[in-house]
Structures are given as structure tokens and as C-alpha cells.
Write a protein that holds these residues in place. Structure first.
Motif, PDB file in Angstrom:
ATOM      1  N   HIS A 115       2.791   7.561  20.550  1.00 41.99           N
ATOM      2  CA  HIS A 115       2.217   6.209  20.721  1.00 41.99           C
ATOM      3  C   HIS A 115       1.600   5.615  19.443  1.00 41.99           C
ATOM      4  O   HIS A 115       0.381   5.390  19.377  1.00 41.99           O
ATOM      5  CB  HIS A 115       1.187   6.204  21.851  1.00 41.99           C
ATOM      6  N   PRO A 116       2.429   5.337  18.414  1.00 47.28           N
ATOM      7  CA  PRO A 116       1.884   4.896  17.120  1.00 47.28           C
ATOM      8  C   PRO A 116       1.048   3.616  17.185  1.00 47.28           C
ATOM      9  O   PRO A 116       0.141   3.440  16.363  1.00 47.28           O
ATOM     10  CB  PRO A 116       3.135   4.690  16.249  1.00 47.28           C
ATOM     11  N   ALA A 117       1.270   2.767  18.173  1.00 51.08           N
ATOM     12  CA  ALA A 117       0.503   1.512  18.221  1.00 51.08           C
ATOM     13  C   ALA A 117      -0.948   1.732  18.647  1.00 51.08           C
ATOM     14  O   ALA A 117      -1.774   0.830  18.527  1.00 51.08           O
ATOM     15  CB  ALA A 117       1.175   0.522  19.177  1.00 51.08           C
ATOM     16  N   ARG A 118      -1.249   2.943  19.132  1.00 47.82           N
ATOM     17  CA  ARG A 118      -2.605   3.198  19.616  1.00 47.82           C
ATOM     18  C   ARG A 118      -3.626   3.428  18.499  1.00 47.82           C
ATOM     19  O   ARG A 118      -4.832   3.412  18.745  1.00 47.82           O
ATOM     20  CB  ARG A 118      -2.602   4.430  20.532  1.00 47.82           C
ATOM     21  N   TYR A 119      -3.159   3.678  17.271  1.00 47.28           N
ATOM     22  CA  TYR A 119      -4.108   3.997  16.199  1.00 47.28           C
ATOM     23  C   TYR A 119      -4.575   2.711  15.523  1.00 47.28           C
ATOM     24  O   TYR A 119      -3.908   1.684  15.577  1.00 47.28           O
ATOM     25  CB  TYR A 119      -3.446   4.954  15.191  1.00 47.28           C
ATOM     26  N   ASN A 120      -5.740   2.827  14.854  1.00 48.21           N
ATOM     27  CA  ASN A 120      -6.243   1.630  14.167  1.00 48.21           C
ATOM     28  C   ASN A 120      -6.032   1.747  12.670  1.00 48.21           C
ATOM     29  O   ASN A 120      -6.964   1.597  11.892  1.00 48.21           O
ATOM     30  CB  ASN A 120      -7.737   1.452  14.457  1.00 48.21           C
ATOM     31  N   PHE A 121      -4.807   2.032  12.249  1.00 47.52           N
ATOM     32  CA  PHE A 121      -4.532   2.177  10.828  1.00 47.52           C
ATOM     33  C   PHE A 121      -4.250   0.835  10.171  1.00 47.52           C
ATOM     34  O   PHE A 121      -3.713  -0.079  10.802  1.00 47.52           O
ATOM     35  CB  PHE A 121      -3.315   3.091  10.613  1.00 47.52           C
ATOM     36  N   THR A 122      -4.583   0.753   8.885  1.00 49.38           N
ATOM     37  CA  THR A 122      -4.100  -0.375   8.087  1.00 49.38           C
ATOM     38  C   THR A 122      -2.601  -0.160   7.875  1.00 49.38           C
ATOM     39  O   THR A 122      -2.107   0.965   8.025  1.00 49.38           O
ATOM     40  CB  THR A 122      -4.784  -0.397   6.704  1.00 49.38           C
ATOM     41  N   PRO A 123      -1.852  -1.212   7.498  1.00 50.18           N
ATOM     42  CA  PRO A 123      -0.421  -1.022   7.237  1.00 50.18           C
ATOM     43  C   PRO A 123      -0.164   0.069   6.189  1.00 50.18           C
ATOM     44  O   PRO A 123       0.786   0.846   6.324  1.00 50.18           O
ATOM     45  CB  PRO A 123       0.025  -2.399   6.742  1.00 50.18           C
ATOM     46  N   THR A 124      -1.028   0.168   5.191  1.00 48.67           N
ATOM     47  CA  THR A 124      -0.851   1.200   4.160  1.00 48.67           C
ATOM     48  C   THR A 124      -1.033   2.594   4.741  1.00 48.67           C
ATOM     49  O   THR A 124      -0.257   3.514   4.455  1.00 48.67           O
ATOM     50  CB  THR A 124      -1.896   0.992   3.034  1.00 48.67           C
ATOM     51  N   GLU A 125      -2.056   2.770   5.584  1.00 48.82           N
ATOM     52  CA  GLU A 125      -2.280   4.087   6.199  1.00 48.82           C
ATOM     53  C   GLU A 125      -1.130   4.440   7.149  1.00 48.82           C
ATOM     54  O   GLU A 125      -0.692   5.592   7.208  1.00 48.82           O
ATOM     55  CB  GLU A 125      -3.607   4.087   6.974  1.00 48.82           C
ATOM     56  N   GLU A 126      -0.651   3.447   7.876  1.00 50.73           N
ATOM     57  CA  GLU A 126       0.450   3.715   8.802  1.00 50.73           C
ATOM     58  C   GLU A 126       1.715   4.122   8.040  1.00 50.73           C
ATOM     59  O   GLU A 126       2.428   5.047   8.443  1.00 50.73           O
ATOM     60  CB  GLU A 126       0.726   2.479   9.672  1.00 50.73           C
ATOM     61  N   TYR A 127       1.950   3.440   6.923  1.00 44.75           N
ATOM     62  CA  TYR A 127       3.106   3.790   6.082  1.00 44.75           C
ATOM     63  C   TYR A 127       2.956   5.233   5.585  1.00 44.75           C
ATOM     64  O   TYR A 127       3.903   6.014   5.581  1.00 44.75           O
ATOM     65  CB  TYR A 127       3.193   2.807   4.905  1.00 44.75           C
ATOM     66  N   ALA A 128       1.727   5.597   5.183  1.00 44.25           N
ATOM     67  CA  ALA A 128       1.469   6.960   4.701  1.00 44.25           C
ATOM     68  C   ALA A 128       1.705   7.978   5.819  1.00 44.25           C
ATOM     69  O   ALA A 128       2.298   9.045   5.591  1.00 44.25           O
ATOM     70  CB  ALA A 128       0.046   7.075   4.173  1.00 44.25           C
ATOM     71  N   LEU A 129       1.260   7.651   7.032  1.00 41.89           N
ATOM     72  CA  LEU A 129       1.481   8.567   8.163  1.00 41.89           C
ATOM     73  C   LEU A 129       2.980   8.822   8.360  1.00 41.89           C
ATOM     74  O   LEU A 129       3.420   9.969   8.441  1.00 41.89           O
ATOM     75  CB  LEU A 129       0.875   7.984   9.451  1.00 41.89           C
ATOM     76  N   PHE A 130       3.757   7.757   8.414  1.00 43.52           N
ATOM     77  CA  PHE A 130       5.201   7.905   8.633  1.00 43.52           C
ATOM     78  C   PHE A 130       5.864   8.662   7.482  1.00 43.52           C
ATOM     79  O   PHE A 130       6.704   9.536   7.716  1.00 43.52           O
ATOM     80  CB  PHE A 130       5.865   6.535   8.857  1.00 43.52           C
ATOM     81  N   SER A 131       5.498   8.327   6.231  1.00 42.53           N
ATOM     82  CA  SER A 131       6.145   8.983   5.084  1.00 42.53           C
ATOM     83  C   SER A 131       5.799  10.460   5.029  1.00 42.53           C
ATOM     84  O   SER A 131       6.663  11.300   4.810  1.00 42.53           O
ATOM     85  CB  SER A 131       5.710   8.389   3.741  1.00 42.53           C
ATOM     86  N   GLU A 132       4.503  10.781   5.206  1.00 41.32           N
ATOM     87  CA  GLU A 132       4.110  12.193   5.120  1.00 41.32           C
ATOM     88  C   GLU A 132       4.678  12.990   6.284  1.00 41.32           C
ATOM     89  O   GLU A 132       5.114  14.129   6.117  1.00 41.32           O
ATOM     90  CB  GLU A 132       2.576  12.324   5.058  1.00 41.32           C
ATOM     91  N   PHE A 133       4.693  12.372   7.459  1.00 44.16           N
ATOM     92  CA  PHE A 133       5.268  13.019   8.647  1.00 44.16           C
ATOM     93  C   PHE A 133       6.714  13.411   8.366  1.00 44.16           C
ATOM     94  O   PHE A 133       7.147  14.534   8.609  1.00 44.16           O
ATOM     95  CB  PHE A 133       5.176  12.033   9.815  1.00 44.16           C
ATOM     96  N   LYS A 134       7.443  12.467   7.797  1.00 45.47           N
ATOM     97  CA  LYS A 134       8.856  12.702   7.490  1.00 45.47           C
ATOM     98  C   LYS A 134       9.006  13.786   6.411  1.00 45.47           C
ATOM     99  O   LYS A 134       9.862  14.672   6.505  1.00 45.47           O
ATOM    100  CB  LYS A 134       9.451  11.367   7.044  1.00 45.47           C
ATOM    101  N   ALA A 135       8.145  13.724   5.406  1.00 48.33           N
ATOM    102  CA  ALA A 135       8.218  14.702   4.310  1.00 48.33           C
ATOM    103  C   ALA A 135       7.950  16.124   4.824  1.00 48.33           C
ATOM    104  O   ALA A 135       8.510  17.094   4.303  1.00 48.33           O
ATOM    105  CB  ALA A 135       7.218  14.337   3.220  1.00 48.33           C
ATOM    106  N   HIS A 136       7.114  16.257   5.852  1.00 46.99           N
ATOM    107  CA  HIS A 136       6.820  17.589   6.407  1.00 46.99           C
ATOM    108  C   HIS A 136       7.911  18.076   7.363  1.00 46.99           C
ATOM    109  O   HIS A 136       7.850  19.205   7.844  1.00 46.99           O
ATOM    110  CB  HIS A 136       5.481  17.575   7.155  1.00 46.99           C
ATOM    111  N   GLY A 137       8.869  17.212   7.701  1.00 49.91           N
ATOM    112  CA  GLY A 137       9.957  17.635   8.586  1.00 49.91           C
ATOM    113  C   GLY A 137       9.946  16.969   9.951  1.00 49.91           C
ATOM    114  O   GLY A 137      10.735  17.338  10.824  1.00 49.91           O
ATOM    115  N   GLY A 138       9.055  15.987  10.149  1.00 49.16           N
ATOM    116  CA  GLY A 138       9.022  15.249  11.413  1.00 49.16           C
ATOM    117  C   GLY A 138      10.286  14.420  11.568  1.00 49.16           C
ATOM    118  O   GLY A 138      10.819  13.904  10.592  1.00 49.16           O
ATOM    119  N   ARG A 139      10.766  14.283  12.810  1.00 48.51           N
ATOM    120  CA  ARG A 139      12.082  13.660  12.980  1.00 48.51           C
ATOM    121  C   ARG A 139      12.142  12.515  13.978  1.00 48.51           C
ATOM    122  O   ARG A 139      13.206  11.910  14.156  1.00 48.51           O
ATOM    123  CB  ARG A 139      13.094  14.727  13.394  1.00 48.51           C
ATOM    124  N   ALA A 140      11.046  12.196  14.654  1.00 46.78           N
ATOM    125  CA  ALA A 140      11.157  11.131  15.666  1.00 46.78           C
ATOM    126  C   ALA A 140       9.823  10.429  15.901  1.00 46.78           C
ATOM    127  O   ALA A 140       8.771  10.904  15.471  1.00 46.78           O
ATOM    128  CB  ALA A 140      11.672  11.712  16.988  1.00 46.78           C
TER     129      ALA A 140
END
Ligand code: AMP
Ligand code: MN
Ligand code: MN
Ligand code: MN
Length: 285
Positions: A194-219
């Protein structure tokens, strides 16, 4: 398997903060037409064998599941894991460690509530707990509704259990890297819940997605009980941008509290890779 599948890959039982047993959830999912199901208790896989057996008894395909609490950029984020080996020792140990701080945190929450005149909340919340290692804010919310302090659990969270409110206790959960690694090393797929539930700035959200992917996250969860129709579109776009598969799950907790029932969500929007395509050989039938 196509997009058009009534998959419900996110819900909670009494093993975490739901009110139904794994068997009751399986029966409800089956009755509601769910074609692929996963039980995803918070930080806990103790209900997996029961859920799998109950799903099999209904002839309903099943994926193992959990929802891991992590801390990212100062906020709590949830990572769903699906299709892992539920006997994996490293994963079991990691989840045990994640559950570890909950009792102490609950005592501190209770002290915070006592300071504003609400007494006995720890003992009160414990009455709703199915798994003593998994006392959660939801159990406090149920107690405060039953004792007449608030009308519903939403009001409890707004007035007492969120950042800055008297019953809120900041907590450090697992790291993003650990959660993704436990799930993937156990043969599963990690999913941003549920990514819309967090109160991240666009920059923090971008960081979450990028780091998640870099660690092997897939969906990423696109269609969930806590997203609006506009948010389905936004996160379908994010799934494309980050080349992530898409998941679908109600996040059902209780017939009395959850506004989205098991199996009752819209289908995934077109042109996304459904997460179940990545998990075809992990489905228990
Ligand atoms: P915890 O893991 O103890 O921090 O509790 C988090 C749980 O509280 C979530 O998994 C939800 O079930 C529930 N929750 C969080 N925010 C809300 C809210 N605004 N209204 C109702 N339930 C909530
Ligand atoms: Mn919950
Ligand atoms: Mn969640
Ligand atoms: Mn959930």
C-alpha cells in the motif's frame, strides 16, 4: 495466468491483528470467489500451515505470505513477502527479531495513554490479542472502541495512536535491506505494500522504490483496500517506471472493521505484469 484473476494476496488472521482464524479466512475467501489466496500476517508466519491446509481443503490455490514492518526514512513501511519457503530458518529468525520489541512498546503506549487519563490500556489491549508476541496498535484501538472512548478504530488512530498523539511510541523495525533479503533468499518475492499510505515526499518515495529494487524487490501493490481509484493509476505508472510487477490484495482484517472484503477489489489494470506470473512455480494447490 492473466491479469483477470481474483487473487487476494494480503490479509490478516488472529495470528497478527485480524479477528478471524486462518480457517475462517480461507472459507470466506473461497465463498467470495478468490482464485489465488495468501495470508500475510504482520511479522509472523505461524499461521501458514493452517492457511495452506484450509486453502487446499477448498481447492483454492495458495501462496505463502507475510507483511514485514520496516523503518525507512523515519517512517514505518510494510513489505509483503509471497511464495517463500515457510520453513526457512533465516526468515523465521528475522521475523522473530522484528516482533521482539512489541511488548515493551505496548507498555510505553499504555503509559502514554495513562498520562491522558486512559488507564489499563495494556491489559485491555491484551484481551484482544491472539498471539502474545504480536500486540499491535490495532488491539489498543479495539480496546478503546469497546470501552467507549472512541466510536471506531479510525478515530482511535487519529486521536491517540499516530505520530505526535499520546499513545504513539516511535519504534525501529527491520531495515528495507533485511526484509527484502529474508524474503528473496527464502525463494519468495518482496512487494511494497500500500505505497499511498505513507507520508513520503516525492524524493523519499523515489528513494524507497529505487533502494527496494536495488535490494532485489520485484513488485508493488497497485490494487489494495487502502488505495483510491486515482492511486491505482498512479502506482500502475510507478510499476511501469521501476519495472516492477503488480500485486492485488484487500488487506482484510475483520468483518466489522474492514471496508474491503476478501476478493472484492477491482482487477489489476491492463499492461502490468501480475506478481503471480513471477510466482507460478510457488503456488500450492
Ligand atoms: P502496528 O504494527 O502495531 O504499528 O499496527 C499497525 C496496524 O494498525 C496496521 O497494520 C493496521 O492494521 C492498523 N492501522 C494503522 N493505521 C490505521 C488507521 N488509520 N485506521 C485503522 N487501522 C489502522
Ligand atoms: Mn494490521
Ligand atoms: Mn500494512
Ligand atoms: Mn496488512
Amino acid at each position: 495466468m492473466s491479469q483477470i484473476l481474483n487473487a487476494d494476496l494480503h490479509c490478516h488472521s488472529v495470528v497478527s491483528d485480524g479477528t478471524l482464524t486462518p480457517e475462517e479466512l480461507a472459507a470466506r475467501a473461497h465463498a467470495n470467489g478468490v482464485e489465488l489466496w495468501a495470508l500475510t500476517d504482520h511479522d509472523e508466519i505461524g499461521g501458514q500451515q493452517r492457511a495452506m491446509a484450509a486453502a487446499r481443503a477448498h481447492g483454492m490455490p495458495y501462496l505463502t505470505g507475510t507483511e514485514v514492518s520496516i523503518t525507512f526514512a523515519g517512517q514505518t513501511v510494510h513489505i509483503v513477502g509471497l511464495g517463500f519457503d515457510a520453513t526457512d530458518e533465516r526468515m523465521k529468525q528475522g521475523l522473530r527479531a522484528t516482533r521482539g520489541g512489541r511488548s515493551e512498546r505496548a507498555q510505553e503506549m499504555s503509559a502514554g495513554l495513562a498520562a491522558v487519563g486512559i488507564h489499563g490500556a495494556y491489559e485491555g489491549a491484551l484481551r484482544y490479542v491472539g498471539n502474545p508476541e504480536l500486540i499491535s496498535r490495532t488491539h489498543f484501538a479495539r480496546f478503546l472502541v469497546e470501552s467507549g472512548v472512541c466510536q471506531d478504530t479510525g478515530e482511535v488512530f487519529r486521536r491517540f495512536l499516530t505520530e505526535g498523539k499520546p499513545g504513539f511510541v516511535p519504534h525501529r523495525w527491520a531495515t528495507l535491506r533485511d526484509a527484502v533479503t529474508w524474503i528473496t533468499d527464502a525463494g519468495g518475492v518482496a512487494i511494497i505494500a500500500h505505497p499511498a499510505r505513507y507520508n513520503f515526499t516525492p524524493t523519499e518515495e523515489y528513494a524507497l522504490f529505487s533502494e527496494f529494487k536495488a535490494h532485489g524487490g520485484r513488485a508493488v501493490e497497485v490494487v489494495t483496500g487502502s488505495h483510491t481509484a486515482a492511486e491505482y493509476v498512479k502506482y500502475a505508472d510507478m510499476a511501469h517506471e521501476f519495472e516492477l510487477a503488480a500485486s492485488r490484495g484487500s488487506d482484510f482484517h475483520s468483518p466489522d472493521e474492514s471496508h474491503t472484503d476478501l476478493g472484492a477489489l477491482p482487477y489489476l489494470p491492463g499492461k502490468l505484469t501480475p506478481v503471480w506470473e513471477l510466482l507460478a512455480n510457488r503456488i500450492h494447490r
